[in-house]
Design an enzyme around this catalytic site. Structure first.
Site, mmCIF file in Angstrom:
data_model
loop_
_atom_site.group_PDB
_atom_site.id
_atom_site.type_symbol
_atom_site.label_atom_id
_atom_site.label_comp_id
_atom_site.label_asym_id
_atom_site.label_seq_id
_atom_site.Cartn_x
_atom_site.Cartn_y
_atom_site.Cartn_z
ATOM 1 C CG ASP A 82 16.650 -12.924 6.919
ATOM 2 O OD1 ASP A 82 16.616 -13.081 8.147
ATOM 3 O OD2 ASP A 82 16.133 -11.942 6.346
ATOM 4 C CG HIS A 83 12.973 -14.753 8.625
ATOM 5 N ND1 HIS A 83 12.407 -14.805 9.877
ATOM 6 C CD2 HIS A 83 13.238 -13.451 8.385
ATOM 7 C CE1 HIS A 83 12.331 -13.583 10.369
ATOM 8 N NE2 HIS A 83 12.833 -12.747 9.488
ATOM 9 C CG HIS A 179 9.510 -9.174 8.822
ATOM 10 N ND1 HIS A 179 9.072 -10.049 9.782
ATOM 11 C CD2 HIS A 179 10.862 -9.230 8.854
ATOM 12 C CE1 HIS A 179 10.120 -10.627 10.361
ATOM 13 N NE2 HIS A 179 11.219 -10.142 9.820
ATOM 14 N N GLY A 180 8.295 -5.591 6.442
ATOM 15 C CA GLY A 180 7.608 -4.959 5.308
ATOM 16 C C GLY A 180 7.212 -3.523 5.609
ATOM 17 N N GLY A 208 12.648 -6.344 10.818
ATOM 18 C CA GLY A 208 11.658 -5.370 10.344
ATOM 19 C C GLY A 208 12.207 -3.956 10.369
ATOM 20 C CB SER A 210 12.046 -1.174 5.858
ATOM 21 O OG SER A 210 13.052 -1.962 5.282
ATOM 22 C CB VAL A 230 17.651 -3.108 6.545
ATOM 23 C CG1 VAL A 230 16.977 -2.245 5.488
ATOM 24 C CG2 VAL A 230 17.793 -2.334 7.849
ATOM 25 C CB THR A 232 10.897 -3.608 3.024
ATOM 26 O OG1 THR A 232 10.434 -4.890 3.441
ATOM 27 C CG2 THR A 232 9.824 -2.933 2.197
#
Ligand code: 13P
Length: 281
Positions: A82-83, A179-180, A208, A210, A230, A232
């Site tokens: 990821d990132h 995100h988050g 992002g 969640s 997904v 968080t």
């Protein structure tokens, strides 16, 4: 099955006008519940490592655990970094067995993002590894402007140009997610998604994941999102399920009784979440 190429998983999702769900994971309970939850739901899955998590499980160990568990199930399992904005780290992840990586240059101006992402694609091609790029920065849910200011959403013509020059296998786009934890309920721009999908030929990725209402996700999957990330929600459950166990069992028999309990909760969550996607394998 052996690990499946992420490009094949995304092509199949696209063929079904749906999405695969990609979960961030960090240890055996999170990795195995993602894979066995997918198996129970008969859906493909992608397991991702967020680089900051490598202090809990190093790259090589993560890659071999996903590979090992993928061999025990019938559904396709993809492995993805990821990132990551660090070229050397990405190359190391590829050497450690990651078959798909994200080159995140979304904080950079367009030309520098193109330059960075292209350099990763060039290296990844040598190893037949897929690269996901990002254009139009997907920010944090704690900052409302990050997901509500439409001027910062990905522009279709830029996405087309970016995909064309860099040769990425998939593209993460900004259409109203972050995100988050969100400060307010997000509202995805399905219209912008459709425009980007029309302008490009590659699978599109929604970050992002969640807290986005399920009816919006159903729309997004139909209109061009083929990979949905997904993290968080899954990690939060990892913690709240353990808290719940100790509340129910203040004096457990052993110091590891809670692990099974947490893993069952995580697997049930994955199984339910992944049923948002519409095709069986
Ligand atoms: P959330 O943590 O908001 O679910 O986002 C995950 C993600 O997009 C990882 O790339």
């Amino acid at each position: 099955m052996a690990l499946e190429k992420v490009r094949n998983i995304l092509a199949d999702a696209d063929k079904h006008q749906s999405s695969v769900i990609a979960f961030d994971a960090m240890d055996y309970p999170t990795i195995s519940s993602a894979i066995y939850g997918a198996e129970a739901a008969r859906r493909p899955v992608i397991v991702m490592l967020y680089p900051a998590m490598d202090r809990y499980m190093p790259l090589e160990a993560f890659a071999s655990m996903v590979k090992n568990l993928a061999a025990k199930v019938r559904v396709p399992v993809g492995l993805h970094l990821d990132h990551c904005s660090d070229y050397d780290y990405i190359v190391n992840a590829i050497k450690c067995g990651f078959t798909s990586v994200m080159a995140d240059g979304s904080m950079l101006p367009f030309d520098q993002n193109v330059e960075f992402t292209s350099s990763v694609v060039k290296a990844a091609r040598i190893f037949d590894v897929d690269v996901e790029g990002e254009l139009g920065h997907v920010g944090r849910g704690t900052n409302t402007d990050d997901y509500t200011v439409e001027e910062s959403y990905t522009r279709p013509e830029d996405a087309a140009k970016f995909a064309d020059i860099t040769g990425v296998a998939s593209l993460a786009i900004a259409i109203g997610s972050a995100h988050g934890v969100y400060k307010s309920t997000p509202k995805l721009s399905i219209e912008r998604l459709e425009e980007i999908n029309k302008a490009t030929d590659i699978p599109l990725v929604l970050h992002g994941g969640s807290g986005i209402p399920h009816d919006q996700l159903a729309q997004a999957f139909k209109k061009g999102i083929n990979k949905f990330n997904v993290g968080t929600e899954f990690f939060k459950l990892n913690q709240t399920a353990a808290d719940e166990f100790f509340k129910l069992n203040p004096e457990p028999e052993t110091s590891f009784d809670h692990i099974d309990y947490v893993q069952r909760k995580l697997q049930d969550y994955i199984e339910q979440k992944i049923l948002l996607t519409t095709y069986e394998v």
